[in-house]
Enzyme design. Sequence first.
Site, PDB file in Angstrom:
ATOM      1  N   GLY A  47       2.379   3.276  -0.395  1.00 39.87           N
ATOM      2  CA  GLY A  47       2.785   3.944  -0.238  1.00 39.87           C
ATOM      3  C   GLY A  47       4.480   3.856  -1.578  1.00 39.87           C
ATOM      4  O   GLY A  47       5.101   4.213  -1.028  1.00 39.87           O
ATOM      5  N   ASN A  89      -7.129   6.765   4.910  1.00 39.64           N
ATOM      6  CA  ASN A  89      -6.855   6.089   6.096  1.00 39.64           C
ATOM      7  C   ASN A  89      -5.947   7.092   6.521  1.00 39.64           C
ATOM      8  O   ASN A  89      -4.361   7.149   5.408  1.00 39.64           O
ATOM      9  CB  ASN A  89      -6.170   4.833   5.639  1.00 39.64           C
ATOM     10  N   LYS A 114      -3.745   6.443   8.540  1.00 39.68           N
ATOM     11  CA  LYS A 114      -3.018   6.107   9.341  1.00 39.68           C
ATOM     12  C   LYS A 114      -1.945   7.092  10.651  1.00 39.68           C
ATOM     13  O   LYS A 114      -2.725   7.455  11.196  1.00 39.68           O
ATOM     14  CB  LYS A 114      -1.456   6.071   8.296  1.00 39.68           C
ATOM     15  N   GLU A 162      -5.627  -4.679  -0.850  1.00 39.41           N
ATOM     16  CA  GLU A 162      -4.378  -3.677  -1.335  1.00 39.41           C
ATOM     17  C   GLU A 162      -2.987  -4.294  -0.563  1.00 39.41           C
ATOM     18  O   GLU A 162      -2.610  -5.239  -0.304  1.00 39.41           O
ATOM     19  CB  GLU A 162      -4.758  -2.817   0.637  1.00 39.41           C
ATOM     20  N   SER A 203      -1.091   3.571  -2.810  1.00 38.23           N
ATOM     21  CA  SER A 203      -0.807   4.844  -4.295  1.00 38.23           C
ATOM     22  C   SER A 203      -1.382   5.046  -5.275  1.00 38.23           C
ATOM     23  O   SER A 203      -1.552   5.221  -6.563  1.00 38.23           O
ATOM     24  CB  SER A 203       0.652   4.350  -5.139  1.00 38.23           C
ATOM     25  N   GLU A 235      -0.522  -3.103   7.707  1.00 34.03           N
ATOM     26  CA  GLU A 235       0.653  -2.773   8.070  1.00 34.03           C
ATOM     27  C   GLU A 235       0.314  -3.328   9.670  1.00 34.03           C
ATOM     28  O   GLU A 235       0.986  -3.087  10.413  1.00 34.03           O
ATOM     29  CB  GLU A 235       1.199  -1.346   8.583  1.00 34.03           C
ATOM     30  N   HIS A 295      -5.904  -4.122   8.377  1.00 37.01           N
ATOM     31  CA  HIS A 295      -4.542  -2.972   7.533  1.00 37.01           C
ATOM     32  C   HIS A 295      -2.789  -4.106   6.966  1.00 37.01           C
ATOM     33  O   HIS A 295      -2.448  -4.746   7.864  1.00 37.01           O
ATOM     34  CB  HIS A 295      -4.487  -1.967   7.933  1.00 37.01           C
TER      35      HIS A 295
HETATM   36  P1  13P Z   1      -0.831   5.123  -0.124  1.00 40.34           P
HETATM   37  O1  13P Z   1      -2.573   5.663  -1.017  1.00 40.34           O
HETATM   38  O2  13P Z   1      -0.351   6.167   0.385  1.00 40.34           O
HETATM   39  O3  13P Z   1      -0.246   4.297  -0.978  1.00 40.34           O
HETATM   40  O4  13P Z   1      -1.440   3.992   0.843  1.00 40.34           O
HETATM   41  C1  13P Z   1      -2.775   3.147   0.799  1.00 40.34           C
HETATM   42  C2  13P Z   1      -2.826   2.052   1.903  1.00 40.34           C
HETATM   43  O5  13P Z   1      -2.339   1.951   2.840  1.00 40.34           O
HETATM   44  C3  13P Z   1      -4.065   3.096   2.642  1.00 40.34           C
HETATM   45  O6  13P Z   1      -5.030   1.661   3.589  1.00 40.34           O
END
Ligand code: 13P
Length: 251
Positions: free
Chosen positions: A174, A9, A11, A168, A214, A98, A96
Amino acid sequence: MRKNIVAGNWKMNTTVSEGVELAKEVNAALKAAKANCDVVICVPFTHLCPVAAAIDATVLGLGAENCADHKSGAYTGEVSAAMVASTGANYVILGHSERRQYYGETSETLREKVALALENNLKPIFCIGEVLEERENGTFNEVVRCQVEEGLFNLSAEDFGKIVLAYEPVWAIGTGKTATAEQAEDMHAFIRGVIAEKYGKEIADNTSILYGGSCKPSNAAELFAKPNVDGGLIGGAALKCADFMGIVSAF
Ligand code: 13P
């Protein structure tokens, strides 16, 4: 049986030219060393067409990171599921954390998005996960159960069979703080049980449930060794070919 999948992903990262370069690198790496799982990259809308043209769809799948909750029309700035599908993409990340957190996505809008994605033959990678407070106050299983039930349990068994889930935990995204392999396994087994209650054991056993948060080359093998962890949804580590391939090769 269910597939193992490693999906990136990206982002809101990379320009188009940087993204095409990264996609080409991943594509070349997959051609050089065949993966033991399906590999997908989910990229910004602007990148879909040029990335589709730059990769070999037989070794690397392509997806979007979102799609609109309406079919077409006067929704300035939105990108429909049909538009995403017309680029050659075959996956779409939906729900997601976010998007839920910053853009107010609810289970109701997500049900629309899932339906439109499926109508356009896109495979939803449907994200669920609790925030830190819910992990700490012990409500995390029920929070995730609600997200799965409200977002997806309107689907027929046939349509549910097309969904990929991604657990997640928001506190692990992150932050560098990964869920332990045991925490991931416990939650994935719980989710599979919730699916089995509604759709039966066979469909539950055939559903791929990815872990995200992560995930990196150093912890992927331990996570993926768990029986209910069927791969990963990778954020930061998907932005470097070597790191992403390090995770792919954990299978
Ligand atoms: P990270 O791997 O940067 O923690 O992000 C995970 C994520 O949100 C994947 O959709």
